[in-house]
Design a protein around this motif. Structure first.
Motif, PDB file in Angstrom:
ATOM      1  N   HIS A 108       0.842  -1.191   0.000  1.00  0.00           N
ATOM      2  CA  HIS A 108       0.000   0.000   0.000  1.00  0.00           C
ATOM      3  C   HIS A 108       0.881   1.247   0.000  1.00  0.00           C
ATOM      4  O   HIS A 108       2.034   1.199   0.411  1.00  0.00           O
ATOM      5  N   CYS A 152      -3.557   5.843  -2.681  1.00  0.00           N
ATOM      6  CA  CYS A 152      -2.665   4.712  -2.918  1.00  0.00           C
ATOM      7  C   CYS A 152      -2.697   4.472  -4.409  1.00  0.00           C
ATOM      8  O   CYS A 152      -3.765   4.349  -5.003  1.00  0.00           O
ATOM      9  N   HIS A 157      -6.518   0.511  -6.205  1.00  0.00           N
ATOM     10  CA  HIS A 157      -6.672   0.708  -4.756  1.00  0.00           C
ATOM     11  C   HIS A 157      -7.412   1.998  -4.426  1.00  0.00           C
ATOM     12  O   HIS A 157      -8.176   2.048  -3.475  1.00  0.00           O
TER      13      HIS A 157
HETATM   14 CU   LIG Z   1      -3.139   0.272  -1.569  1.00  0.00          CU
END
Ligand SMILES: [Cu+2]
Length: 217
Positions: A108, A152, A157
Motif C-alpha cells: 500500500h 494509494c 486501490h
Molecule cells: Cu493500496
C-alpha cells in the motif's frame, strides 16, 4: 524420474528469486527522485528541513500514525481497502511525520500530490509499505490554505477506497469521493437524474418564456 523431480525443484527455487530481482529493477527506474529503498518499503522526496518559499519557519510539528488495510474499508459497498484516517488536517508551514502501517499482505502507498514542484519532484511525497510492514516519512507543507489529494497508487486501490485529503489551513474545498468526508458527492456522480431533471425544467421554462415574449410583442 529422479532427474525430473530435481529439475522441477530447481525451477521452484529459482522462481521467487527472479520475481524479487524484477522488483528491484522497477524501483531504480525512479532514480531521479530522492529516495531510500529498503525491502520493507520506499520513502520518496522526504524533507525535514527545507522550507517552502512562503514559510519563514516550521510552524508546528505533527505526528500521525496511519494504518492501511482491508479492516478500514468501512461499510460502503464496493470499498475493499481503507485507511484509519482519510483526512489529515494541519497548519500551514507545518512539518508532518507520517508512520504508515500496512496491515494487509499486499503493498500500500500513502501518496500526496500537488505539493510545490521546486521542493518535491513531480509535486509528490510518497510512502510505500510492503505487506505487514510500516514506514516513516517526513515532509513540510506550504503556507497557503490548500487541500491536497492523498491516495494509494497501486492498481485499483484508490477506486476501492484508498483516497483521502490533506487539508492545510482552511483548505481549498473538499475533494470528491473521500470516504467519511464526501461520500455523498461520490454517489451522486453516478446519478445524473437530478441534474437532467433541472436542465429539462430550465429548457421548458426558457421555451415557454420565449413563446410568451414573442406573442406579446
Ligand atoms: Cu493500496
Amino acid at each position: 524420474m529422479a532427474r525430473g523431480i530435481r529439475w522441477f525443484a530447481g525451477v521452484l527455487l529459482i522462481l521467487p528469486v527472479s520475481i524479487n530481482g524484477q522488483e528491484v529493477v522497477d524501483h531504480t527506474e525512479h532514480g531521479h527522485h530522492q529516495m531510500e529503498v529498503i525491502p520493507a518499503g520506499v520513502v520518496m522526496n522526504e524533507n525535514h528541513a527545507t522550507l517552502p518559499r512562503d514559510c519563514d519557519k516550521v510552524s508546528r510539528d505533527y505526528q500521525f500514525n496511519i494504518r492501511a488495510g482491508r479492516a478500514y474499508a468501512g461499510e460502503h459497498p464496493g470499498r475493499i481497502f481503507g485507511m484509519s484516517q482519510h483526512e489529515v488536517r494541519v497548519e500551514p508551514c507545518s512539518r508532518i511525520e507520517i508512520t504508515f502501517v500496512n496491515e494487509d499482505e499486499v503493498r500500500h502507498q500513502w501518496m500526496v500530490h500537488g505539493l510545490p514542484k521546486y521542493l518535491y519532484p513531480a509535486g509528490m511525497f510518497h510512502i510505500e509499505a510492503a505487506g505487514g510492514h510500516s514506514m516513516k516519512g517526513t515532509f513540510i507543507v506550504p503556507g497557503d490554505d490548500q487541500t491536497f489529494l492523498i491516495h494509494c497508487d497501486m492498481a485499483q486501490h484508490m477506486e476501492k477506497g484508498m483516497r483521502g485529503q490533506l487539508v492545510v489551513g482552511e483548505g481549498s474545498g473538499d475533494l470528491w469521493g473521500v470516504p467519511g468526508v464526501s461520500d455523498e458527492f461520490y454517489r451522486f456522480s453516478y446519478l445524473p437524474a437530478p441534474t437532467l431533471l433541472l436542465a429539462s425544467l430550465a429548457l421548458i421554462f426558457g421555451f415557454v418564456t420565449s413563446l410568451w415574449w414573442l406573442k406579446r410583442s
